[in-house]
Design an enzyme around this catalytic site. Structure first.
Site, PDB file in Angstrom:
ATOM      1  N   ALA A 186       6.240 -13.501  24.666  1.00 42.69           N
ATOM      2  CA  ALA A 186       5.472 -12.931  23.548  1.00 42.69           C
ATOM      3  C   ALA A 186       4.689 -11.711  24.021  1.00 42.69           C
ATOM      4  CB  ALA A 186       4.528 -13.987  22.991  1.00 42.69           C
ATOM      5  N   ASN A 187       3.878 -11.154  23.165  1.00 42.64           N
ATOM      6  CA  ASN A 187       2.977 -10.067  23.563  1.00 42.64           C
ATOM      7  C   ASN A 187       1.666 -10.194  22.796  1.00 42.64           C
ATOM      8  OD1 ASN A 187       3.119  -8.430  21.024  1.00 42.64           O
ATOM      9  ND2 ASN A 187       5.297  -8.407  21.586  1.00 42.64           N
TER      10      ASN A 187
END
Ligand code: CTP
Length: 404
Positions: free
Chosen positions: A212-213
């Protein structure tokens, strides 16, 4: 008239701001709405049912156990025979009841029984508005789909205290009612279709882990809302975020980049595409169906990655390319030259470039400092809230369409 034929059920609860509800009734009726009033016991301490009934030209409902009212209309019909339920003023007490599903008087019972859209105009002392209990209740109500107008900042009527808590002015409330009922005057983008992507993507490693980010979705969601406010018909394609769906648009929830691409292409044709999502550039080549276990003594697994589709680039070069394609560029160095390269490579008309180095606090934060990069020039915008960036960008987009 903007509200012609619209039926508003106005619930007045007990606060000093109730005096403004008298003017609110007049303003709503001037625009063609009919207003059916419900007053709590508290409200009757501030204004009289006689005044409310005279201005509304309707019977004022006050009592859950009135045999006559129950026979004539009944609280369930009262709750549903309208286009919108407006709570003005909405006191902390009434909102607490609403958030908890209490129904111990006519107002709270109607609010529990209604299947109509509800707009609340809170009014209370700033300390009460700021209290953790009220914050919780407002969050719950937002999650339940209740819309809010205000409260506004300013001086309180009953004390010299200033802060956020003042009820919105009648005309501000009327504008919110019109917007909710789709009766607002057509905006500069009405008749235009827009697709907005927002948030991060989650790329699965196995059923429990993902890549993810730090994107929060705040900027993308704010842009979708700003375009809708100018009248655009918006489809928001959102990755996993922890913020509520903006109202007044179609929201499609996705997890992975490939799902996001499919949703975006499925929403074409459109006039405007604003690709704000922080799409993961890579996904795990073959994600595991079962949780990857660790086996003592065995080697640590390595993740083989493969490239994700570039959604902006796909849209920018599509046969159904929207007239205006806007991309974002999240950079940590050489912001301008990298953004210019993206403008060309991705087939965009405009790139909103920001420096997302950790020191700026932009990624996941509430403010943004952007440069607008177009084929014909660059504009540096000052440090703004993400909502301000969104409304400026929506105005810029509307200007582009106005100029053809
Ligand atoms: N974008 C996209 N699909 C991707 C990657 C990015 O649609 N797979 C879009 C983003 O929504 C944004 C723009 O492309 O509007 C630029 O994103 P950014 O992450 O800055 O650029 P990348 O293409 O990922 O390039 P790099 O990582 O090399 O900076």
């Amino acid at each position: 008239m903007a509200l012609s034929g619209k039926r508003i059920l106005l619930i007045i609860s007990g606060g000093i701001a109730a005096y403004k509800s008298l003017d609110l009734i007049r303003r709503l009726r001037e625009r063609g709405a009919s207003v059916r009033p419900v007053m709590t016991e508290g409200a009757q301490q501030f204004i009289t049912p006689l005044a409310v009934g005279a201005l509304a030209a309707d019977h004022v409902f006050t009592d859950l156990f009135s045999r006559q009212d129950e026979q004539d209309v009944g609280h369930i019909r009262l709750a549903r025979d309208c286009d919108l339920v407006l709570v003005a003023p909405a006191t902390a007490d009434l909102m607490a009841k609403m958030a908890n599903g209490l129904a111990d008087d006519l107002a709270s019972t109607v609010l529990l029984a209604t299947d109509r859209p509800v707009l609340a105009a809170p009014a209370m002392n700033p300390k009460m508005w700021a209290h953790a209990a009220t914050r919780r209740n407002v969050e719950t109500l937002r999650g339940d789909g209740i819309r809010f107008i205000g409260p506004m900042a300013g001086e309180m009527a009953e004390s010299k205290e200033a802060g956020v808590g003042r009820m919105a002015e009648p005309l501000e409330i009327v504008a919110a009612v019109e917007e909710m009922l789709g009766a607002a005057t057509p905006g500069p983008l009405s008749g235009r279709k827009a697709i907005v992507t927002s948030g991060p993507t989650h790329e699965p490693i196995d059923p429990v882990r993902y890549i993810a980010n730090r994107s929060s979705g705040r900027q993308g969601h704010a842009i979708a809302a700003a375009l809708a406010k100018l009248g655009a018909e918006v489809t928001l394609v959102s990755g996993p975020v922890n913020i509520p769906d903006p109202s007044g648009m179609t929201v499609i929830h996705v997890e992975r980049a490939e799902e996001m691409r499919d949703a975006v292409l499925g929403a074409l044709p459109a006039d405007i595409a604003v690709m704000v999502a922080a799409v993961a550039d890579w996904r795990v080549a073959s994600s595991a169906d079962q949780k990857i276990k660790k086996h003592p003594g065995e080697s640590i697994p390595t993740l083989a990655l493969t490239e994700n589709p570039d959604i902006l680039r796909t849209v920018g070069h599509h046969t159904m390319r929207p007239k205006l394609v806007v991309g974002f560029a999240a950079e940590t160095q050489d912001v301008e030259s990298n953004a210019r390269a993206k403008l060309e490579r991705k087939g965009a008309d405009m790139i909103v470039a920001n420096d997302v180095s950790p020191a700026t606090g932009i990624m996941g934060g509430t403010r943004n400092s952007v440069k607008i990069i177009r084929h014909d020039g660059i504009e540096q915008w000052p440090d703004l809230s993400k909502d301000e960036v969104a409304s400026r960008l929506a105005t810029l987009i509307a200007d582009r369409f106005r100029q053809g």
